[in-house]
Design a protein around this motif. Structure first.
Motif, short mmCIF file in Angstrom:
data_model
loop_
_atom_site.label_atom_id
_atom_site.label_comp_id
_atom_site.label_asym_id
_atom_site.label_seq_id
_atom_site.Cartn_x
_atom_site.Cartn_y
_atom_site.Cartn_z
N ASN A 1 0.82 -1.21 0.00
CA ASN A 1 0.00 0.00 0.00
C ASN A 1 0.86 1.26 0.00
N GLN B 1 -4.53 6.02 3.16
CA GLN B 1 -4.12 5.13 2.10
C GLN B 1 -4.53 5.71 0.75
N PHE C 1 -5.76 4.60 -2.78
CA PHE C 1 -6.30 3.43 -3.45
C PHE C 1 -6.70 3.79 -4.87
#
Length: 511
Positions: free
Chosen positions: A403, A418, A420
């Motif tokens: 990640n 995060q 994404f």
């Protein structure tokens, strides 16, 4: 929209040396590029990860030392204070560390360098905390201070530091002797009583970068400047955020407008892909969308030499931000590594005093093809607890989880975000965790997140969960520290170094 091809460019006493890592010779071959996304020619990677030569670790200000391997989640709880020393003045910034500096007595020492608020540059033995040398204060007014971190030359034989006389000075790393001539010291402001160098200095591609803003209260005259110094030649180029058509240092009253200071902790951040530079300006007029040359409340992409504006982002509410003192430029642009499979593979994040994070496309900041437009952010979301961000976020690629993380701290909390990317190639941010304690700029080392907190301790967190792994306030760890402002830690050579508001410098180590 500009082509992605543009991103394929540029690439006093001294004890015997106590080794910090396995490399003894600073001229040794660098270790493998553990950051992955930073080209070696840009990185000037420290030998064996034993150096921290600029604020944020690298010229992109990633705040990540991925070469640290001795400190782990399994043993970080055993860290303790190795030493603490009193400084002659508060060093309200982060130190840097140069390994294996050859001193006049023939020994080599790992040396910490700090710039104090009154403009002194200090050299401290990293193993013992003993002061090796100090320059004289350059302050002419006790009410005028600097919070700029110094930076080491790529040779590691020279340290550059800002003095409150309006000049950047060049010092020999071993002795502190000032190097003069061939343009040095270099004047970076003609208004040292009203213009302040707040941000850390930076170096990349044989250029030294310095930015200016104002002292507290924003008393005019002042304008934001990016001063680019060509190190081989000692020559200077200036970008002015107001009256940008003029490419020299402005004199008092020469520009009718005031503001648009560049004061974020990172100052100039250098794109590791192109070598272009990114800055964020603060409260001030914006007229570029009407053919003017005022760039307040904007994110700017400039050529590496500072001679051209390539692109810009300015929020639609720019006038409101200025009127409410909600500087867009309270933090420097965060530059993310390439995101495979994304329609916008090169992203930036701008955190601000409004308590927002704005996700931007680094290849087209406004989404409208070029500079001088309004709006165009890809996403806007809250900073931790929706509080102002006046720190430098950290960017970390988790090699285990795969990640991409961004860590943001402010006076209210610390959050892990995060990045994404959907199956359709849309990249966005989402909050993964938040810890309700305020902190200064975070750093990553040994896959551990370190911060100095507002409740007077240094802590280590699991970057994937925010779980607390260690805190310095425990008696066994050394006890509390005495408050923080812009201070932030560095972690290098298996030790953590930091300063506090009581003018102390501390080192923490494993047993």
């Amino acid at each position: 929209m500009r082509s992605a091809l543009r991103l394929m460019g540029i690439g006093f006493l001294a004890a015997a040396v106590i080794g910090m890592v396995g490399c003894d010779d600073p001229a040794a071959q660098p270790c493998p590029n553990r950051l992955g996304w930073l080209p070696p020619a840009f990185l000037d990677t420290p030998a064996c990860g034993s150096a921290w030569t600029t604020f944020g670790f690298d010229a992109a200000r990633s705040e990540v030392n991925s070469a640290e391997t001795a400190i782990t989640a399994a043993n970080v709880g055993r860290m303790h204070r190795l030493w603490a020393v009193a400084l002659p003045q508060v060093a309200d910034s982060a130190p840097i560390l140069v390994p294996s500096v050859p001193l006049p007595d023939g020994t080599r020492h790992d040396v910490l360098y700090l710039t104090t608020r009154d403009g002194r540059l200090l050299a401290i033995d990293a193993a013992t905390g003993l002061q090796l040398w100090a320059t004289a204060s350059t302050s002419t007014d006790p009410n005028k201070i600097t919070t700029a971190s110094p930076v080491a030359d790529l040779s590691r034989l020279v340290i550059y530091s800002y003095g409150l006389d309006g000049k950047v000075h060049k010092y020999q790393a071993a002795t502190g002797q000032e190097v003069r001539g061939a343009g040095w010291p270099v004047i970076v402001t003609t208004m040292p009583k009203s213009e302040k160098v707040s941000s850390a200095l930076n170096i990349a591609n044989n250029r030294l970068y310095v930015t200016t803003a104002s002292f507290g209260g924003d008393a005019p005259p002042y304008q934001g400047h990016v001063v680019v110094i060509d190190l081989p030649q000692g020559t200077r180029h200036v970008f002015n955020s107001l009256c940008s058509a003029r490419t020299h240092l402005l004199k008092p009253g020469e520009c009718a407008e005031n503001g648009a200071g560049i004061w974020a902790r990172g100052g100039v951040n250098v794109d590791p892909v192109t070598g272009h530079i990114f800055v964020a300006t603060s409260n001030g007029p914006y007229t570029a969308n009407r053919g003017g040359d005022a760039w307040g409340e904007s994110v700017l992409e400039l050529t590496g030499d500072g001679t051209q504006i390539l692109d810009s982002y300015t929020p639609a509410e720019t006038d409101s931000l200025s009127m409410q003192d909600l500087d867009l430029g309270s933090s420097a642009p965060v530059l993310l590594p390439e995101i495979t499979g994304s329609k916008t593979p090169y992203l930036a994040i701008q955190a601000d005093k409004e308590g927002l994070l704005r996700l931007l496309n680094r290849q087209d900041l406004s989404g409208q093809g070029g500079k001088g437009h309004i709006g165009g952010e890809l996403q806007t979301l809250f900073a931790p607890d929706h509080c102002p961000v006046l720190t430098q976020p950290a960017v970390w690629s988790d090699q285990i989880g795969g990640n991409l993380w961004v860590f943001v701290s402010n006076n209210c909390a610390i959050s892990g975000y995060q990045v994404f990317t959907s199956s359709s190639g849309v990249s966005r941010l989402r909050v993964a965790w938040t810890v309700g304690v305020g902190a200064t700029s975070p750093v990553i080392a040994g896959a551990i997140l370190f911060v100095e907190t507002m409740n007077t301790e240094v802590v280590a967190l699991d970057p994937r969960t925010g779980h607390r792994l260690w805190g310095s306030a425990a008696a066994a760890s050394g006890g509390s520290i005495s408050g923080v402002h812009w201070e932030s830690p560095i972690v290098v050579g298996s030790r953590l170094y930091c300063t506090d508001e009581s003018a102390k410098l501390m080192a923490y180590s494993l047993p």
